[in-house]
Design an enzyme around this catalytic site. Structure first.
Site, mmCIF file in Angstrom:
data_model
loop_
_atom_site.group_PDB
_atom_site.id
_atom_site.type_symbol
_atom_site.label_atom_id
_atom_site.label_comp_id
_atom_site.label_asym_id
_atom_site.label_seq_id
_atom_site.Cartn_x
_atom_site.Cartn_y
_atom_site.Cartn_z
ATOM 1 C CE1 TYR A 142 -3.537 -2.358 0.733
ATOM 2 C CE2 TYR A 142 -4.499 -0.729 1.254
ATOM 3 C CZ TYR A 142 -4.964 -1.685 1.331
ATOM 4 O OH TYR A 142 -5.812 -2.057 0.942
ATOM 5 C CE LYS A 189 2.016 -17.844 -2.956
ATOM 6 N NZ LYS A 189 1.154 -18.589 -3.045
ATOM 7 C CG ASP A 221 -2.357 -19.915 -2.127
ATOM 8 O OD1 ASP A 221 -2.127 -20.193 -0.876
ATOM 9 O OD2 ASP A 221 -1.418 -20.749 -2.630
ATOM 10 C CG ASP A 245 -8.186 -4.927 1.813
ATOM 11 O OD1 ASP A 245 -9.541 -4.127 2.356
ATOM 12 O OD2 ASP A 245 -8.328 -4.209 0.201
ATOM 13 C CG ASP A 249 -13.954 -6.544 2.316
ATOM 14 O OD1 ASP A 249 -13.428 -6.105 2.862
ATOM 15 O OD2 ASP A 249 -13.847 -6.758 0.829
#
Ligand code: IPM
Ligand code: MN
Length: 372
Positions: A142, A189, A221, A245, A249
């Site tokens: 970000y 990751k 993942d 983020d 959701d």
């Protein structure tokens, strides 16, 4: 307690849902004898319209001076489909997080017994879900260097993390796990990204000072799959900015509506409380937006200042609205209760916390008047 609270309603449904959270805080003031002083300032698209910038100096100043910030929502469709826009509402929120040093974003994910049917996931899978995401909020992709070549054909965003940035949010997450089910899952990751390998190293080392917390690791993942396959396995999830983020959701699907998920963004000096949902421009001004995420964010604010009984009173009032079906249409398709009515109901129940709320259940079932 005296608190100075900065109100940043922002865009879309932000002002509507924030107004309900304020009603609830006012009910808390009355019931528990506190004094909260509120001051409002523009942020996001509305601030661009008014002042040409998504985070005006005066707004930032107000936030610095406040004990806490209650944030509505940010974003406007007129910027979403314009990749060339030089200024965007979201920059206001990102800059605010950075300027105030809000490095940890805390997002609880719960399945409510009364809402199990609202999730597209199977009841038996989501029942009992209770985890919290600790998302790093002021670093990573970000905030890394952004590049676009002159021809506009090649672009990059740098994902960079320092040990210090990882360790400060990790400590908060371990402390939270200590007070919960004592399990921390680092999501990364590390099979591909160097930055993730640094996360693993730093978090593993910090984990040694929290021997009572079981630490495990998941690639992002796999984590995305596990969250909907077996969400009850999680207690505290610790992760970097963008993974957090996305996963939060995804987590909201378990709760039944993204309109239910609250968050706290904390740093060493400041704290900001906001729903995880966006500005939902299609619902703006229609009195249909779910105010619960905003109200629960206010409950997290109370919690942050050690006002546990007060936070509990708010949460109990929210539970009551869910149980009684006093909810907006995202939770009950034919519901005729609007944002304001749900906010009133919840605020009223905070005031009357010791009382059995004087309400006609039969009328609610018949979809008639609510408060008698
Ligand atoms: C969130 C939002 C923000 C983010 C946007 C509005 C910049 O999606 O708080 O989750 O990506 O952090
Ligand atoms: Mn988001």
């Amino acid at each position: 307690m005296n608190l100075k609270i900065a109100l940043l309603p922002g865009d879309g449904i932000g002002p509507e849902v924030l107004a309900q959270a304020v009603k609830c805080l006012q009910a808390v003031e009355e019931t528990f004898n506190h004094t909260f002083a509120y001051k409002e300032a523009p942020v996001g698209a509305i601030a661009i319209d008014k002042k040409g910038t998504p985070l005006p100096e005066s707004t930032l100043k107000l936030c610095h001076e406040a004990d806490a910030i209650l944030f509505g929502a940010i974003g406007d469709p007129k910027y979403d489909n314009d990749p060339d826009a030089k200024v965007r509402p979201e920059q206001g929120l990102l800059q605010l997080r950075k300027e105030l040093g809000l490095f940890a974003n805390i997002r609880p994910v719960l399945s409510h017994p009364t809402l199990l049917n609202k999730s597209p996931l199977k009841k038996e899978i989501i029942s009992g879900t209770d985890f919290v995401i600790y998302r790093e909020l002021t670093g990573g992709i970000y905030f890394g260097e952004k590049k676009l070549n002159e021809a506009g054909t090649v672009a990059s965003d740098l994902c960079e993390y320092s040990e210090e940035e990882i360790s400060r949010v990790a400590h908060l997450a371990f402390k939270a796990a200590k007070g919960r089910k004592k399990k921390l899952t680092l999501v990364d990751k590390a099979n591909v990204l160097e930055s993730s390998r640094l996360w693993r190293k730093v978090v593993t080392r910090i984990g040694e000072s929290y021997p009572e917390v079981a630490l495990d690791y998941l690639f992002v993942d796999n984590a995305a799959m596990q969250i909907i396959l077996n969400p009850t396995q999680f207690d505290v999830i610790l992760t970097e900015n963008m993974f957090g983020d996305i996963l939060s959701d995804e987590g909201s699907v378990i709760s039944g509506s993204i309109g239910l998920l609250a968050s706290a963004s904390v740093g060493d000096e400041n704290a900001l409380f906001e729903p995880i949902h966006g500005s939902y421009p299609q619902a703006k001004g229609k009195d249909i937006a779910n105010p619960i995420a905003s109200i629960l964010s206010a409950a997290m604010l109370l919690e942050h200042f050690g006002l546990h009984e007060e936070a509990m009173a708010v949460k109990k009032a929210v539970d009551k609205s869910l149980k009684k079906g006093m909810v907006t249409p995202d939770l009950k398709s034919k519901s005729q209760y609007g944002t304001n009515q749900v906010g009133d109901f919840i605020a009223h129940n905070i005031v009357d916390i010791e009382d059995n709320f004087n309400m006609n259940d039969e009328n609610i079932d018949l979809g008639k008047s609510t408060i008698i």
